[in-house]
Motif scaffolding. Structure first.
Motif: not given
Length: 153
Positions: A10-17, A149-151
């Motif tokens: 969910l966090l990854a999807a929200a960030c991507e949006r 780290r995620i970039r």
């Protein structure tokens, strides 16, 4: 299938949006050529980071990669590299008017995305979510956490 989606997903999807909204705003304003890493570099320079080393530390990238990004941004007229009065070995990074415009557009797109959240869940709920995310994001890492780290690249 589980009843509740995984928090990380969910966090990854929200960030991507949010990132897609910001990049979409930039594209519509003539900045479609900017990569996510270039966009973040411009944003962080707008926040006051003014050396390649600072940007590399913040983005979790090498100074060589950030130097290349900054050379591209300078060639595209988004930033200037000037002598650094504090450290002659480095250059001070500053935004040009076009770079400042890009930052303003990113901030406007981020604010619009936040307003969308408010419309979906309300001010109070979003405030709780932001507080929880902030507490978790800035809490000390566990001893077993990976240094990776995620970039956005």
């Amino acid at each position: 299938m589980t009843a509740e989606p995984d928090l990380g997903v969910l966090l990854a999807a929200a960030c991507e949006r949010i990132v897609r909204e910001i990049l979409g705003e930039l594209a519509g304003a003539g900045y479609a050529h900017l990569t996510p890493s270039q966009s973040l570099a411009v944003l962080f320079i707008g926040d006051g980071l003014d050396t390649v080393t600072q940007l590399a530390d913040r983005l979790g990238m090498t100074t060589q990669a950030i130097s290349k990004i900054c050379a591209t941004l300078a060639a595209e007229g988004l930033l200037d590299r000037e002598p650094n009065a504090v450290d002659a070995r480095s250059r001070r990074l500053t935004l040009t008017p076009a770079g400042a415009d890009a930052v303003a557009r990113m901030r406007a797109a981020g604010a619009a995305a936040e307003r969308s959240w408010v419309e979906l869940v309300g001010d109070e709920t979003l405030s709780v979510v932001k507080g929880a995310l902030s507490a978790f994001a800035f809490a000390p890492r566990s001893a077993t956490a990976s240094p990776v780290r995620i970039r956005f690249s």
